[in-house]
Design a protein around this motif. Structure first.
Motif, PDB file in Angstrom:
ATOM      1  N   LYS A 343       0.826  -1.200   0.000  1.00  0.00           N
ATOM      2  CA  LYS A 343       0.000   0.000   0.000  1.00  0.00           C
ATOM      3  C   LYS A 343       0.869   1.262   0.000  1.00  0.00           C
ATOM      4  O   LYS A 343       1.863   1.344   0.720  1.00  0.00           O
ATOM      5  CB  LYS A 343      -0.927   0.014   1.223  1.00  0.00           C
ATOM      6  N   THR A 344       0.476   2.250  -0.781  1.00  0.00           N
ATOM      7  CA  THR A 344       1.173   3.536  -0.783  1.00  0.00           C
ATOM      8  C   THR A 344       0.815   4.286   0.492  1.00  0.00           C
ATOM      9  O   THR A 344      -0.098   3.894   1.239  1.00  0.00           O
ATOM     10  CB  THR A 344       0.762   4.382  -1.993  1.00  0.00           C
ATOM     11  N   SER A 345       1.508   5.379   0.743  1.00  0.00           N
ATOM     12  CA  SER A 345       1.224   6.184   1.935  1.00  0.00           C
ATOM     13  C   SER A 345      -0.218   6.686   1.916  1.00  0.00           C
ATOM     14  O   SER A 345      -0.911   6.668   2.933  1.00  0.00           O
ATOM     15  CB  SER A 345       2.195   7.372   2.005  1.00  0.00           C
ATOM     16  N   GLU A 346      -0.675   7.101   0.752  1.00  0.00           N
ATOM     17  CA  GLU A 346      -2.039   7.586   0.635  1.00  0.00           C
ATOM     18  C   GLU A 346      -3.046   6.462   0.878  1.00  0.00           C
ATOM     19  O   GLU A 346      -4.071   6.654   1.543  1.00  0.00           O
ATOM     20  CB  GLU A 346      -2.254   8.192  -0.760  1.00  0.00           C
ATOM     21  N   GLU A 347      -2.740   5.281   0.365  1.00  0.00           N
ATOM     22  CA  GLU A 347      -3.641   4.136   0.532  1.00  0.00           C
ATOM     23  C   GLU A 347      -3.698   3.678   1.993  1.00  0.00           C
ATOM     24  O   GLU A 347      -4.739   3.219   2.467  1.00  0.00           O
ATOM     25  CB  GLU A 347      -3.205   2.990  -0.373  1.00  0.00           C
ATOM     26  N   ILE A 348      -2.574   3.791   2.697  1.00  0.00           N
ATOM     27  CA  ILE A 348      -2.557   3.429   4.115  1.00  0.00           C
ATOM     28  C   ILE A 348      -3.504   4.338   4.894  1.00  0.00           C
ATOM     29  O   ILE A 348      -4.328   3.878   5.690  1.00  0.00           O
ATOM     30  CB  ILE A 348      -1.127   3.520   4.691  1.00  0.00           C
ATOM     31  N   LYS A 350      -5.982   6.046   3.686  1.00  0.00           N
ATOM     32  CA  LYS A 350      -7.347   5.806   3.226  1.00  0.00           C
ATOM     33  C   LYS A 350      -7.939   4.575   3.920  1.00  0.00           C
ATOM     34  O   LYS A 350      -9.115   4.565   4.299  1.00  0.00           O
ATOM     35  CB  LYS A 350      -7.353   5.617   1.709  1.00  0.00           C
ATOM     36  N   LEU A 351      -7.109   3.551   4.097  1.00  0.00           N
ATOM     37  CA  LEU A 351      -7.560   2.346   4.797  1.00  0.00           C
ATOM     38  C   LEU A 351      -7.955   2.670   6.233  1.00  0.00           C
ATOM     39  O   LEU A 351      -8.972   2.192   6.748  1.00  0.00           O
ATOM     40  CB  LEU A 351      -6.445   1.290   4.804  1.00  0.00           C
ATOM     41  N   MET A 352      -7.143   3.493   6.884  1.00  0.00           N
ATOM     42  CA  MET A 352      -7.446   3.870   8.266  1.00  0.00           C
ATOM     43  C   MET A 352      -8.773   4.630   8.341  1.00  0.00           C
ATOM     44  O   MET A 352      -9.581   4.424   9.247  1.00  0.00           O
ATOM     45  CB  MET A 352      -6.317   4.731   8.842  1.00  0.00           C
ATOM     46  N   GLN A 353      -8.989   5.512   7.372  1.00  0.00           N
ATOM     47  CA  GLN A 353     -10.232   6.278   7.345  1.00  0.00           C
ATOM     48  C   GLN A 353     -11.443   5.378   7.145  1.00  0.00           C
ATOM     49  O   GLN A 353     -12.496   5.566   7.772  1.00  0.00           O
ATOM     50  CB  GLN A 353     -10.166   7.323   6.219  1.00  0.00           C
ATOM     51  N   GLU A 354     -11.280   4.368   6.288  1.00  0.00           N
ATOM     52  CA  GLU A 354     -12.383   3.442   6.029  1.00  0.00           C
ATOM     53  C   GLU A 354     -12.706   2.614   7.271  1.00  0.00           C
ATOM     54  O   GLU A 354     -13.885   2.436   7.623  1.00  0.00           O
ATOM     55  CB  GLU A 354     -12.024   2.514   4.861  1.00  0.00           C
ATOM     56  N   TRP A 355     -11.671   2.132   7.933  1.00  0.00           N
ATOM     57  CA  TRP A 355     -11.898   1.247   9.068  1.00  0.00           C
ATOM     58  C   TRP A 355     -12.436   1.989  10.294  1.00  0.00           C
ATOM     59  O   TRP A 355     -13.215   1.432  11.068  1.00  0.00           O
ATOM     60  CB  TRP A 355     -10.610   0.493   9.422  1.00  0.00           C
ATOM     61  N   ILE A 390       3.339   7.515  12.487  1.00  0.00           N
ATOM     62  CA  ILE A 390       2.631   6.499  13.272  1.00  0.00           C
ATOM     63  C   ILE A 390       1.521   7.143  14.085  1.00  0.00           C
ATOM     64  O   ILE A 390       0.432   6.586  14.232  1.00  0.00           O
ATOM     65  CB  ILE A 390       3.630   5.750  14.184  1.00  0.00           C
ATOM     66  N   ARG A 391       1.769   8.341  14.579  1.00  0.00           N
ATOM     67  CA  ARG A 391       0.751   9.044  15.362  1.00  0.00           C
ATOM     68  C   ARG A 391      -0.491   9.323  14.533  1.00  0.00           C
ATOM     69  O   ARG A 391      -1.627   9.218  15.013  1.00  0.00           O
ATOM     70  CB  ARG A 391       1.324  10.350  15.908  1.00  0.00           C
ATOM     71  N   THR A 392      -0.295   9.643  13.271  1.00  0.00           N
ATOM     72  CA  THR A 392      -1.428   9.906  12.378  1.00  0.00           C
ATOM     73  C   THR A 392      -2.257   8.647  12.191  1.00  0.00           C
ATOM     74  O   THR A 392      -3.498   8.678  12.247  1.00  0.00           O
ATOM     75  CB  THR A 392      -0.930  10.414  11.012  1.00  0.00           C
ATOM     76  N   ILE A 393      -1.567   7.534  11.969  1.00  0.00           N
ATOM     77  CA  ILE A 393      -2.255   6.258  11.774  1.00  0.00           C
ATOM     78  C   ILE A 393      -3.121   5.925  12.985  1.00  0.00           C
ATOM     79  O   ILE A 393      -4.298   5.556  12.867  1.00  0.00           O
ATOM     80  CB  ILE A 393      -1.233   5.128  11.525  1.00  0.00           C
TER      81      ILE A 393
END
Length: 542
Positions: A343-348, A350-355, A390-393
């Motif tokens: 996953k790209t940085s943007e996709e990572i 986006k995944l967090m936002q979806e979940w 990591i904090r953003t994630i």
């Protein structure tokens, strides 16, 4: 009335037997080796068989179940003590006078727990001329038992064991040395010898007292000889065990110590000027409440496995092994596992936002996210070689951003370097980026990566500023140790912080082929309660 008591006693044994797995039975067999002959123990197939043998020797009966409580305490199955009416505190208080397992036997068991699979392979290679030629595989306990049967290892004969420890992992020798120090110290106390005379044991013939298990007996001639031989090593052992502590205390963020409860908040470093205070581990941790983990749905586990990168970063060979074992272990723990690759940085993000927006999360007990990638201080890389803090994630799952998970434990395990790449060993690669791409940025500590809210845990593969290591076939040191300890300690009722302390200890003892490159994981957390995964009904997948 007597029949009722007998039936209740046997029912207690049956319940305990049902909660003990194959590995626990093997541990019990080993710890009973001084009480029951090897020949009788060879026929043991279940915990019930051990109980019968203990009862036959009158070590265990309905009036006195302490031997079983001691055995369960020794193998850290503390959750079963209540079945016998004991607590960890009461067992600890009575061990010194009612205990039957010798310090020698327990030392060997502790040593076996510290021996990694790689250590075991090396030990068997060193002993290849002494082992049966057809023997291709055995556990560390089986190896120690074999050495004892061949008279190559005994309470007064530790030379071969010490030599093996030195050759495969010098850290293992500390367990043996600690045992030897305790023996000498105990012999001194019982014979009222002043401490300053310890080093002169080898020059004096003395008849003192020596405590074995719960009994006090006169020193035999062989024990006296052992005490003399131990005396000459006191100074060297003391220097190795204690003299080097001051030297390293200021430079290490976190070092695991073997305690029954290892709940340590590593957000705060230990200063060399302020030695850590040793307190009763039971006094506070037992009073902590636990997170609710008995709902119909345990939770979700996301695994992001970044293997192939678009630019100059190397492929993370061996990472698929990590993703596979993580999926197996967390599925075994009852979580629904979702794995994402490359996953790209943007996709990572986006995944967090979806979940975080999934309504299904409100019905789950917890949330787990594992990220396997290259990394830099306080961040991980997408395959586009762009950093994601990591904090953003983690912040996507704060109570404000994800109310469905409010007051529920949220665990993040990050397998990625947090510093500059180092020179690679032949079979070891560093999860760091190319030195030419290193940006200049402020170092971020693990505690700063955690949102300023409760119920988070961040497990980092390494302390800040350092690389983490990955075997190109077997996976990373950290993830493999994490999965091994989860499989071993969840059935024993250990909480997640205790398990991560065991992981710290495991990884800290590993080294590259030359013995020069080391790694120290570091957890940080804002958990408010103990997190204990329910014991799965089925054994973990091999």
């Amino acid at each position: 009335m007597g029949d009722d008591i007998s039936m209740k006693f046997l029912q207690q044994l049956l319940v305990i037997d049902e909660n003990l797995g194959t590995e626990e039975v093997k541990a019990l067999k080993f710890l009973c080796s001084d009480l029951i002959s090897f020949k009788k123990l060879e026929a043991v197939e279940s915990a019930q068989d051990i109980f019968k043998l203990l009862m036959a020797e009158d070590y265990l009966n309905k009036e006195d179940t302490f031997i079983l409580a001691e055995l369960l305490y020794r193998i850290r199955c503390h959750f079963l003590l209540q079945k016998l009416g004991y607590t960890k505190e009461t067992v600890q208080e009575n061990l010194h006078w009612k205990g039957k397992v010798s310090q020698y036997r327990y030392m060997l068991y502790e040593l076996s727990e510290d021996i990694t699979s790689e250590d075991l392979k090396r030990a068997m290679f060193l002993l290849r001329n002494k082992l049966p030629k057809k023997l291709t595989n055995m556990s560390s306990l089986e190896l120690l038992t074999f050495l004892e049967k061949q008279d190559l290892l005994a309470e007064n004969n530790l030379q071969i064991l010490e030599k093996i420890c030195v050759d495969i992992s010098p850290d293992l020798l500390k367990t043996v040395n600690k045992y030897k120090m305790e023996r000498v110290s105990l012999a001194q106390q019982e014979s009222n010898l002043p401490v300053k005379e310890a080093a002169s044991f080898s020059h004096h013939s003395c008849e003192g007292l020596f405590r074995s298990g719960g009994d006090v007996q006169l020193l035999t001639s062989s024990q006296e000889t052992t005490i003399k031989s131990l005396g000459s090593n006191i100074h060297d052992t003391y220097t190795e065990e204690f003299g080097s502590l001051q030297e390293h205390a200021g430079s290490m963020h976190f070092i695991a110590s073997r305690q029954d409860d290892k709940v340590v908040n590593v957000m705060h470093g230990i200063s060399a000027e302020q030695p850590a205070r040793i307190s009763n581990p039971e006094s506070k941790t037992e009073k902590l409440m636990t997170y609710k983990m008995d709902g119909p749905h345990r939770g979700y586990c996301l695994i992001i496995n970044n293997f192939s990168f678009i630019g100059t970063l190397q492929k993370r060979r061996g990472s698929c092994k990590d993703a596979e074992v993580l999926a197996q272990v967390f599925t075994w723990l009852g979580l629904d596992v979702k794995t994402y690759e490359d996953k790209t940085s943007e996709e990572i993000e986006k995944l967090m936002q979806e979940w975080r927006s999934m309504k299904d999360l409100k019905d789950r007990d917890c949330f787990v996210c594992c990220i396997l990638s290259h990394g830099e201080s306080g961040s991980v890389y997408g395959i586009d070689e762009q950093q994601v803090p990591i904090r953003t994630i983690m912040s996507y799952f704060s109570a404000r951003q994800c109310p469905q998970l409010a007051e529920k434990p949220k665990l993040f395990f990050i397998q990625a370097c947090q510093g500059k790449k180092i020179q690679q060993a032949v079979y070891i690669e560093a999860d760091a980026q190319n030195p030419d791409l290193l940006p200049t940025q402020q170092v971020v500590s693990p505690s700063e990566s955690i949102p300023e809210e409760a119920d988070f845990l961040l497990g980092m593969a390494t302390v800040n500023g350092y690389v983490s290591f990955r075997h190109i076939h077997e996976g990373t040191w950290y993830i493999q140790a994490l999965c091994n300890k989860l499989q071993l300690l969840v059935p024993r009722g250990e909480d997640i912080l205790s398990i991560l302390t065991e992981v710290n200890e495991d990884v800290s003892k590993r080294a590259d082929n030359l013995g020069k490159k080391k790694q120290m994981p570091q957890p940080a957390y804002t958990l408010r309660k103990k997190l204990i995964f329910p014991v799965p009904r089925s054994p973990p997948a091999s």
